[in-house]
Design a protein around this motif. Structure first.
Motif, PDB file in Angstrom:
ATOM      1  N   VAL A 196       0.774  -1.223  -0.148  1.00 28.74           N
ATOM      2  CA  VAL A 196      -0.122   0.204   0.047  1.00 28.74           C
ATOM      3  C   VAL A 196       0.931   1.346  -0.113  1.00 28.74           C
ATOM      4  O   VAL A 196       0.594   2.192  -0.757  1.00 28.74           O
ATOM      5  CB  VAL A 196      -0.853   0.053   1.139  1.00 28.74           C
ATOM      6  N   CYS A 243       0.870   3.961  -2.799  1.00 23.55           N
ATOM      7  CA  CYS A 243       0.540   5.604  -2.690  1.00 23.55           C
ATOM      8  C   CYS A 243       2.012   6.265  -3.062  1.00 23.55           C
ATOM      9  O   CYS A 243       1.720   7.384  -3.544  1.00 23.55           O
ATOM     10  CB  CYS A 243       0.413   5.753  -1.216  1.00 23.55           C
ATOM     11  N   TRP A 244       2.964   5.775  -2.629  1.00 24.70           N
ATOM     12  CA  TRP A 244       4.361   6.376  -3.298  1.00 24.70           C
ATOM     13  C   TRP A 244       4.425   6.665  -4.776  1.00 24.70           C
ATOM     14  O   TRP A 244       4.535   7.994  -5.023  1.00 24.70           O
ATOM     15  CB  TRP A 244       5.467   5.574  -2.848  1.00 24.70           C
ATOM     16  N   GLY A 294       1.409   9.019  -6.223  1.00 25.40           N
ATOM     17  CA  GLY A 294       1.615  10.316  -5.656  1.00 25.40           C
ATOM     18  C   GLY A 294       2.688  11.032  -6.621  1.00 25.40           C
ATOM     19  O   GLY A 294       2.432  12.114  -6.773  1.00 25.40           O
TER      20      GLY A 294
END
Length: 283
Positions: free
Chosen positions: A110, A114-115, A118
């Protein structure tokens, strides 16, 4: 053949390819030979990941090498930075290993998603706003953030590395996996199947126009399959499939390190690229 022998072979093949890239008037066959270099480097890197006693240092070396190379990319406006591709591969191999060992894979996965989401989103916003130079964003900023956005070769090469790692101890499966990968790559790059499919979706389902455009953008900037460049000649344009020619060299790897020249390959990569770039400019 030892790891050092494979790396030296890949280095020679890469130099031949870069001579053809930066010097004008070079024959196309030099690029054909050069297609063998990247898979050999990837193969060596997955064994380095397997055998290294300090993965943090190994990850850090690849990351810092990618950052340094990104500033050279920015200065010369060139696409070459395979350190970033190898770093991204190592991170994904680490995640796969966490999954296999039940080592908090869910949380790490997760965080990784997200990294990457983003960083890709930030790059798109910055590229759209013209707040920073485009070359700085796609070369330097992506490298600093460890993003998969605009990798040399895209995630296609990362996928090949995953195949190598999964079947590293099973030569027959390695051969089959590499061949299947190459056949699919050949089909996707030398035909217009992707472009035609996207066009069909856009024509028959107008509501999907925006999602299709997003997919096209991701295919270009993340996956490594720019739709506008697909369907060209298998000899003159889309010859990435020729990488399969390195398979015999991978099969004779003896799992020995061989001679060690610390830092040599990290240094020779940017040095020879800058050298041939300047020679090309003079010519």
């Amino acid at each position: 053949m030892s790891s050092f022998g494979l790396k030296m072979l890949a280095l020679v093949l890469m130099i031949i390819d870069h001579i053809a890239q930066f010097l004008p008037g070079m024959p196309i066959w030099m690029h054909w030979i050069g297609r063998l270099a990247a898979p050999v480097f990837i193969y060596c890197s997955i064994w380095s990941f397997t055998y290294t006693t300090d993965r943090k240092k190994y990850f850090l070396r690849l990351y810092l090498a990618g950052v340094v190379m990104s500033f050279i990319q920015w200065s010369l406006n060139i696409p070459n930075n395979f350190f970033r591709s190898l770093f991204s591969l190592m991170v994904i191999l680490y995640l796969i290993e966490c999954y296999q060992k039940n080592a908090d894979f869910g949380k790490k996965f997760v965080v990784y998603l997200c990294w990457q989401a983003g960083t890709i989103g930030l790059c798109v916003i910055l590229l759209s706003s013209f707040f920073l130079p485009e070359t700085f964003v796609v070369y330097v900023l992506t490298s600093i953030m460890g993003s998969i956005f605009n990798l040399e070769g895209g995630l296609i090469y990362v996928l090949l590395g995953v195949i190598f790692w999964l079947f590293r101890n099973q030569k027959k499966k390695l051969v089959v996996g590499f061949c299947i990968f190459d056949i699919i790559l050949f089909g996707l790059t030398t035909t217009s199947i992707i472009s035609l499919s996207l066009g069909w979706l856009r024509f028959h389902f107008p509501i999907l126009t925006i999602p299709v455009e997003v997919l096209e953008y991701l295919l270009d900037t993340v996956i490594g399959l720019p739709p506008v460049e697909l369907g060209g000649s298998m000899w003159m344009e889309n010859y990435e499939w020729m990488m399969i020619g390195c398979l015999p060299f991978l099969l004779v790897y003896n799992r020995k390190r061989g001679r060690s020249i610390k830092g040599f390959f990290y240094i020779i990569y940017p040095v020879h690229i800058v050298f041939f770039w300047y020679i090309g400019r003079l010519l």
